[in-house]
Design an enzyme around this catalytic site. Structure first.
Site, short mmCIF file in Angstrom:
data_model
loop_
_atom_site.label_atom_id
_atom_site.label_comp_id
_atom_site.label_asym_id
_atom_site.label_seq_id
_atom_site.Cartn_x
_atom_site.Cartn_y
_atom_site.Cartn_z
N HIS A 1 1.61 -12.61 -6.09
CA HIS A 1 1.60 -11.72 -7.43
C HIS A 1 2.57 -10.42 -6.97
O HIS A 1 2.35 -9.48 -7.63
CB HIS A 1 0.17 -11.28 -7.26
CG HIS A 1 -0.90 -12.47 -7.81
ND1 HIS A 1 -1.84 -12.93 -6.98
CD2 HIS A 1 -0.61 -12.82 -9.01
CE1 HIS A 1 -2.29 -13.81 -7.89
NE2 HIS A 1 -1.64 -13.91 -9.22
N PHE B 1 -2.63 -0.71 3.58
CA PHE B 1 -4.15 -1.18 3.24
C PHE B 1 -4.61 -2.29 4.32
O PHE B 1 -5.62 -3.03 4.06
CB PHE B 1 -4.37 -1.45 1.97
CG PHE B 1 -3.71 -0.48 0.82
CD1 PHE B 1 -4.23 0.72 0.67
CD2 PHE B 1 -2.74 -0.83 0.08
CE1 PHE B 1 -3.52 1.94 -0.11
CE2 PHE B 1 -2.09 0.03 -0.95
CZ PHE B 1 -2.46 1.21 -0.88
N GLU C 1 1.95 5.10 12.56
CA GLU C 1 2.78 5.33 11.64
C GLU C 1 4.12 5.39 12.20
O GLU C 1 5.16 6.06 11.86
CB GLU C 1 2.74 6.92 10.90
CG GLU C 1 1.66 6.98 10.02
CD GLU C 1 1.39 6.15 9.00
OE1 GLU C 1 2.24 5.54 8.37
OE2 GLU C 1 0.15 5.93 8.36
N CYS D 1 -5.14 -8.92 -1.59
CA CYS D 1 -4.17 -8.93 -3.06
C CYS D 1 -5.37 -8.28 -4.17
O CYS D 1 -6.35 -8.82 -4.56
CB CYS D 1 -3.78 -10.23 -3.46
SG CYS D 1 -3.11 -10.19 -4.85
N SER E 1 -4.52 1.44 11.16
CA SER E 1 -4.98 2.64 12.09
C SER E 1 -6.27 2.33 12.44
O SER E 1 -6.40 2.97 13.48
CB SER E 1 -4.76 3.89 10.92
OG SER E 1 -3.69 4.23 10.65
N GLY F 1 -5.61 -1.80 7.20
CA GLY F 1 -6.40 -1.48 8.52
C GLY F 1 -5.74 -1.17 9.78
O GLY F 1 -6.51 -1.28 10.99
N CYS G 1 -5.79 -11.31 -6.81
CA CYS G 1 -6.67 -12.36 -6.73
C CYS G 1 -7.52 -12.47 -5.62
O CYS G 1 -8.23 -13.29 -5.10
CB CYS G 1 -5.77 -13.74 -6.55
SG CYS G 1 -4.63 -13.74 -5.01
N CYS H 1 -0.60 -10.43 -2.58
CA CYS H 1 -0.01 -11.76 -1.84
C CYS H 1 1.31 -11.84 -2.52
O CYS H 1 1.68 -11.43 -3.30
CB CYS H 1 -1.15 -12.60 -2.20
SG CYS H 1 -0.88 -13.53 -3.88
ZN ZN Z 1 -2.63 -12.41 -5.40
#
Ligand code: ZN
Length: 207
Positions: free
Chosen positions: A200, A24, A100, A156, A28, A26, A159, A197
């Site tokens: 977390h 997630f 990939e 994240c 690609s 970015g 947060c 992050c």
């Molecule tokens: Zn976080």
């Protein structure tokens, strides 16, 4: 004998650029942006993804934001090198983009260095961290041997801070009451993972 003073101009344009990070982030999208820039510059480009990456259909690389370019697929580094030879033989190739890259395994490191050595600009994008927050080869090795490294972060989900990691969402059978549903989630695609992050992460290996 050369009369030129100072450093000599490079003999070949070949070099390696790595775009890495968690899911997630970015990657690609950044890879495709660089390919499009090269095309605007009149360079010959080829995009290759791994054959197991059929998340959005084979034959193209697309980003979450909807950018897409046609791509060849290769099952391993031998197929990748064969494809590059074929493309180079039929009209030349300036820029090779590999998406990939984590799926190609450790042999990709030597392949990328060899291709850059014969003058190709090699753009490599891939995961450099596992869902258990451990280094994911071959991207860390490729980073060490590249001229340019861009490490992207995601956001994240808890947060909103920069997320350098992703982890698997563990769906307990109790959610649906069916064990096969939980199993499906565990082998699923991007929907089975979340960006996190460092504060977390549920299972940081260093804790
Ligand atoms: Zn976080």
């Amino acid at each position: 004998m050369s009369t030129t003073r100072g450093p000599r101009a490079p003999q070949q344009p070949g070099h390696v650029e790595v775009v890495c990070g968690p899911m997630f982030a970015g990657k690609s999208e950044e890879l495709l942006r660089r390919v499009r820039r090269a095309r605007f510059a009149g360079l010959s480009t080829e995009v290759v993804s791994h054959a197991v990456d059929d998340r959005r259909g084979t034959g193209s690389v697309s980003s979450h934001s909807g950018l897409a370019l046609q791509a060849a697929v290769a099952a391993d580094v031998e197929a990748l090198e064969r494809h590059v030879r074929d493309v180079s033989a039929s009209g030349g190739l300036d820029v090779l983009a590999v998406d990939e890259a984590q799926f190609f395994g450790p042999d990709l490191v030597g392949t990328v260095q060899r291709l850059a050595g014969v003058g190709l600009v090699v753009l490599v994008a891939g995961l450099d961290v596992t869902f258990e927050a451990r280094p994911f080869e071959p991207l860390p090795s490729l980073c060490a041997l590249a001229e340019r490294v861009t490490r992207l972060t995601a956001v994240c989900g808890v947060c909103g801070a920069d997320a350098a990691f992703h982890e698997r969402v563990e769906v307990a059978p109790a959610v649906t009451g069916r064990a096969e549903d939980a199993q499906h989630e565990l082998v699923g695609g991007a929907e089975s993972y979340v960006a996190r992050c460092r504060h977390h992460l549920s299972h940081a290996p260093w804790l």
